[in-house]
Design an enzyme around this catalytic site. Structure first.
Site, PDB file in Angstrom:
ATOM      1  N   THR A  50       0.741  -0.979   0.028  1.00 34.76           N
ATOM      2  CA  THR A  50       0.147   0.149  -0.227  1.00 34.76           C
ATOM      3  C   THR A  50       1.046   0.987  -0.588  1.00 34.76           C
ATOM      4  O   THR A  50       1.975   1.195   0.329  1.00 34.76           O
ATOM      5  CB  THR A  50      -0.546  -0.297   1.480  1.00 34.76           C
ATOM      6  OG1 THR A  50      -0.162  -0.136   2.387  1.00 34.76           O
ATOM      7  CG2 THR A  50      -1.626  -1.222   1.258  1.00 34.76           C
ATOM      8  N   GLY A  51      -0.112   2.422  -0.428  1.00 40.60           N
ATOM      9  CA  GLY A  51       1.116   3.545   0.904  1.00 40.60           C
ATOM     10  C   GLY A  51       2.477   3.580  -1.064  1.00 40.60           C
ATOM     11  O   GLY A  51       2.117   3.465  -1.997  1.00 40.60           O
ATOM     12  N   ALA A 139       5.281   1.347   7.565  1.00 37.16           N
ATOM     13  CA  ALA A 139       4.603   1.688   8.707  1.00 37.16           C
ATOM     14  C   ALA A 139       3.853   0.572   9.598  1.00 37.16           C
ATOM     15  O   ALA A 139       2.931   0.180   9.096  1.00 37.16           O
ATOM     16  CB  ALA A 139       3.555   2.808   7.839  1.00 37.16           C
ATOM     17  N   TYR A 234       4.053  15.507  14.784  1.00 32.48           N
ATOM     18  CA  TYR A 234       4.778  15.245  14.407  1.00 32.48           C
ATOM     19  C   TYR A 234       6.630  14.885  14.870  1.00 32.48           C
ATOM     20  O   TYR A 234       7.516  14.286  14.947  1.00 32.48           O
ATOM     21  CB  TYR A 234       4.977  15.218  12.677  1.00 32.48           C
ATOM     22  CG  TYR A 234       5.011  13.859  12.335  1.00 32.48           C
ATOM     23  CD1 TYR A 234       4.222  13.128  11.425  1.00 32.48           C
ATOM     24  CD2 TYR A 234       6.650  13.793  11.804  1.00 32.48           C
ATOM     25  CE1 TYR A 234       4.611  11.874  10.913  1.00 32.48           C
ATOM     26  CE2 TYR A 234       7.391  12.553  10.810  1.00 32.48           C
ATOM     27  CZ  TYR A 234       5.669  11.982  10.689  1.00 32.48           C
ATOM     28  OH  TYR A 234       6.843  10.745   9.650  1.00 32.48           O
ATOM     29  N   LYS A 243      12.069   9.183  13.434  1.00 32.40           N
ATOM     30  CA  LYS A 243      12.363   9.085  12.133  1.00 32.40           C
ATOM     31  C   LYS A 243      13.787   9.938  11.984  1.00 32.40           C
ATOM     32  O   LYS A 243      14.817   9.480  11.100  1.00 32.40           O
ATOM     33  CB  LYS A 243      11.334  10.523  11.560  1.00 32.40           C
ATOM     34  CG  LYS A 243      10.543  10.032  10.968  1.00 32.40           C
ATOM     35  CD  LYS A 243      10.315   9.045  10.067  1.00 32.40           C
ATOM     36  CE  LYS A 243       8.927   8.314   9.695  1.00 32.40           C
ATOM     37  NZ  LYS A 243       9.639   6.764   8.792  1.00 32.40           N
TER      38      LYS A 243
HETATM   39  P1  NAD Z   1       0.707   2.529   4.469  1.00 31.45           P
HETATM   40  O1  NAD Z   1       0.272   2.437   5.646  1.00 31.45           O
HETATM   41  O2  NAD Z   1       0.182   2.578   2.849  1.00 31.45           O
HETATM   42  O3  NAD Z   1       2.082   0.762   4.196  1.00 31.45           O
HETATM   43  C1  NAD Z   1       2.784   0.544   5.039  1.00 31.45           C
HETATM   44  C2  NAD Z   1       3.627  -1.298   4.465  1.00 31.45           C
HETATM   45  O4  NAD Z   1       3.882  -1.854   5.849  1.00 31.45           O
HETATM   46  C3  NAD Z   1       1.947  -1.714   3.803  1.00 31.45           C
HETATM   47  O5  NAD Z   1       2.704  -2.718   2.961  1.00 31.45           O
HETATM   48  C4  NAD Z   1       1.950  -3.039   4.615  1.00 31.45           C
HETATM   49  O6  NAD Z   1       1.794  -3.986   4.368  1.00 31.45           O
HETATM   50  C5  NAD Z   1       3.635  -3.361   6.095  1.00 31.45           C
HETATM   51  N1  NAD Z   1       3.956  -3.932   6.991  1.00 31.45           N
HETATM   52  C6  NAD Z   1       3.285  -3.032   8.111  1.00 31.45           C
HETATM   53  N2  NAD Z   1       3.610  -4.018   9.420  1.00 31.45           N
HETATM   54  C7  NAD Z   1       3.868  -4.739   8.626  1.00 31.45           C
HETATM   55  C8  NAD Z   1       4.819  -5.595   9.085  1.00 31.45           C
HETATM   56  N3  NAD Z   1       5.131  -6.318  10.512  1.00 31.45           N
HETATM   57  N4  NAD Z   1       5.815  -6.910   8.546  1.00 31.45           N
HETATM   58  C9  NAD Z   1       5.709  -6.618   6.752  1.00 31.45           C
HETATM   59  N5  NAD Z   1       5.010  -5.771   6.300  1.00 31.45           N
HETATM   60  C10 NAD Z   1       4.885  -4.765   6.998  1.00 31.45           C
HETATM   61  O7  NAD Z   1       1.879   3.451   4.891  1.00 31.45           O
HETATM   62  P2  NAD Z   1       3.124   4.772   4.159  1.00 31.45           P
HETATM   63  O8  NAD Z   1       1.995   5.763   4.663  1.00 31.45           O
HETATM   64  O9  NAD Z   1       2.946   4.226   2.910  1.00 31.45           O
HETATM   65  O10 NAD Z   1       4.012   4.919   4.923  1.00 31.45           O
HETATM   66  C11 NAD Z   1       5.212   3.569   4.158  1.00 31.45           C
HETATM   67  C12 NAD Z   1       6.560   5.123   4.542  1.00 31.45           C
HETATM   68  O11 NAD Z   1       6.109   6.244   4.462  1.00 31.45           O
HETATM   69  C13 NAD Z   1       6.713   5.142   6.559  1.00 31.45           C
HETATM   70  O12 NAD Z   1       7.930   5.309   6.661  1.00 31.45           O
HETATM   71  C14 NAD Z   1       5.849   6.884   6.164  1.00 31.45           C
HETATM   72  O13 NAD Z   1       5.822   6.940   7.988  1.00 31.45           O
HETATM   73  C15 NAD Z   1       6.765   7.183   5.379  1.00 31.45           C
HETATM   74  N6  NAD Z   1       6.059   8.275   5.112  1.00 31.45           N
HETATM   75  C16 NAD Z   1       3.605   8.180   4.875  1.00 31.45           C
HETATM   76  C17 NAD Z   1       3.298   9.637   4.540  1.00 31.45           C
HETATM   77  C18 NAD Z   1       2.355  10.089   4.873  1.00 31.45           C
HETATM   78  O14 NAD Z   1       1.641  11.291   4.549  1.00 31.45           O
HETATM   79  N7  NAD Z   1       1.828   8.618   4.461  1.00 31.45           N
HETATM   80  C19 NAD Z   1       4.581  10.849   3.870  1.00 31.45           C
HETATM   81  C20 NAD Z   1       5.916  10.742   4.063  1.00 31.45           C
HETATM   82  C21 NAD Z   1       6.360   9.450   4.963  1.00 31.45           C
END
Ligand code: NAD
Length: 395
Positions: A50-51, A139, A234, A243
């Protein structure tokens, strides 16, 4: 089965397979319309379903022609419950990638465990030989430490003082005050253990020791900084502390992989609606106002646009690589002075009740439900669908 969205707390407990497939296809189509990237060829994405992780995987495959191995933690459908969105996304991604002639396999399991690391390494050895890019995009709410067995739960809290702010109550659609009490030392330590860089370092150590990192391999993980209004929750809160640890880990990894000419980066991404960000108080309200301002300026980007730009114009574009500190800023549009000034002005007006945010809230909700495959115009939601969708390669 006819699948409807079921909203609870800050998540949707159902997902729609055809809607998730539609969302993945839209992302693939976007990448195929862009210029090809002279980028990675064999990619491991940890947190691939995802994401930002999913978007990275799609860009690597359809933008750079890469073979990909994805690791994630998702649930298949069972007992009349739908699968999680990440499961359906991956099923759709793998089908599209395989049909287009690309290698794409997946491991569903706890990325924090040594067992999943070993399984991944065995699969790389058997089928890919080595990888030249490792994306770490986890995440997670909790982590069991693979050596001590200690269970850590991450919390989103300020550090030092309590923090009161406006936030949106997604159940009542109202702007309300929220007060968050400061984290204890143990909560800070736990959040750093889950969302900091220790597991990324462990992954890179294991991959290197096993000889599955190609010469010149790159690794990247994602971070966020954001504006002053969200600092207490944050940047200066528990997640920001994690972070900081992630960034420190990137420096350690850089040293670790120097002898194979490897490079480690942290990319500071834009704030976006994802399952992870929806869980952070205050941030959804900021996101709504940010989308309004960026949209008006023609600068708004979604996950796939951010990840395409990251790979095409930063990571695999020699002249724009950061020199010393290996921190890549792809949050540049979000952090522009004019954008932030307008968001702050709107924030003040929202707090004083001067402006109505119902249209922004509706837009946010739409984006949120799309994460679970709901709300696409071209998807027939009244049609019966099979909730059981296999991921063909699953290990
Ligand atoms: P998300 O929730 O969409 O994706 C998280 C992913 O982690 C998924 O694929 C999930 O299956 C996987 N996951 C979770 N626990 C797991 C585990 N124990 N084992 C294996 N896989 C696992 O999150 P996102 O928003 O895409 O975040 C991803 C990164 O990007 C994070 O480090 C987040 O801090 C960073 N980020 C997010 C944003 C935002 O606004 N969403 C902005 C900047 C940075």
């Amino acid at each position: 089965m006819i699948i409807k969205p079921k909203f609870r707390g800050f998540i949707c407990t159902t997902s729609h397979p055809a809607g998730c497939a539609h969302s993945v296809q839209e992302q693939i189509n976007y990448v195929k319309q862009q210029k090809p990237i002279q980028g990675p060829k064999k990619v491991l994405v940890i947190g691939a379903s995802t994401g930002y992780g999913l978007a990275s995987r799609i860009v690597a495959t359809f933008g750079s022609g890469a073979s990909t191995l994805g690791v994630f933690l998702e649930k298949p459908a069972s007992n009349g419950n739908t699968a999680t969105a990440g499961w359906y996304n991956t099923a759709a991604f793998e089908t599209a990638a395989t049909e287009a002639g690309y290698y794409a396999k997946s491991i569903n399991g706890d990325a924090f465990s040594d067992q999943v690391k070993e399984k991944t390494i065995a699969l790389i050895k058997e089928e890919l030989g080595q990888v030249d890019l490792v994306v770490y995009s986890i995440a997670a709410p909790r982590r069991t430490h693979p050596v001590s067995g200690e269970m850590f739960t991450s919390v989103i809290k300020p550090i030092g003082d309590s923090f009161t702010s406006k936030t949106v109550d997604m159940n009542s659609n109202e702007i309300v005050d929220v007060t968050l009490e400061p984290a204890s030392e143990q909560e800070i330590r736990s959040t750093v253990a889950v969302m900091g860089g220790e597991d990324w370092e462990r992954w890179m150590h294991h991959l290197k020791e096993a000889g599955v990192l190609a010469s010149g391999a790159t690794t990247i993980s994602y971070s966020y900084i954001g504006p002053k209004i969200t600092y207490p929750i944050y940047k200066e809160g528990t997640i920001g502390r994690a972070k900081d640890h992630l960034y420190a880990a990137s420096k350690e990894i850089n040293k670790q992989i120097q002898d194979i000419n490897g490079r480690a980066f942290v990319a500071v991404n834009k704030a976006l609606v994802t399952q992870a960000s929806a869980a952070i108080p205050v941030v959804p309200l900021y996101l709504m106002l940010l989308a309004r301002v960026l949209g008006k300026k023609g600068l708004d980007e979604n996950c796939i646009e951010q990840m395409y730009r990251l790979l095409a114009s930063r990571l695999y574009c020699a002249e724009k690589l950061p020199s010393g500190d290996h921190l890549i800023r792809i949050d540049d549009y979000e952090m522009q002075d004019d954008v932030q000034a307008e968001v702050s002005a709107l924030w003040e007006k929202v707090c004083s009740g001067e402006i109505d945010i119902i249209p922004d809230l509706e837009k946010y909700r739409k984006e949120f439900f799309k994460l679970f495959g709901f709300g696409f115009d071209d998807v027939q939601y009244e049609e019966d669908v099979r909730e059981e969708v296999p991921i063909l390669s699953i290990k």
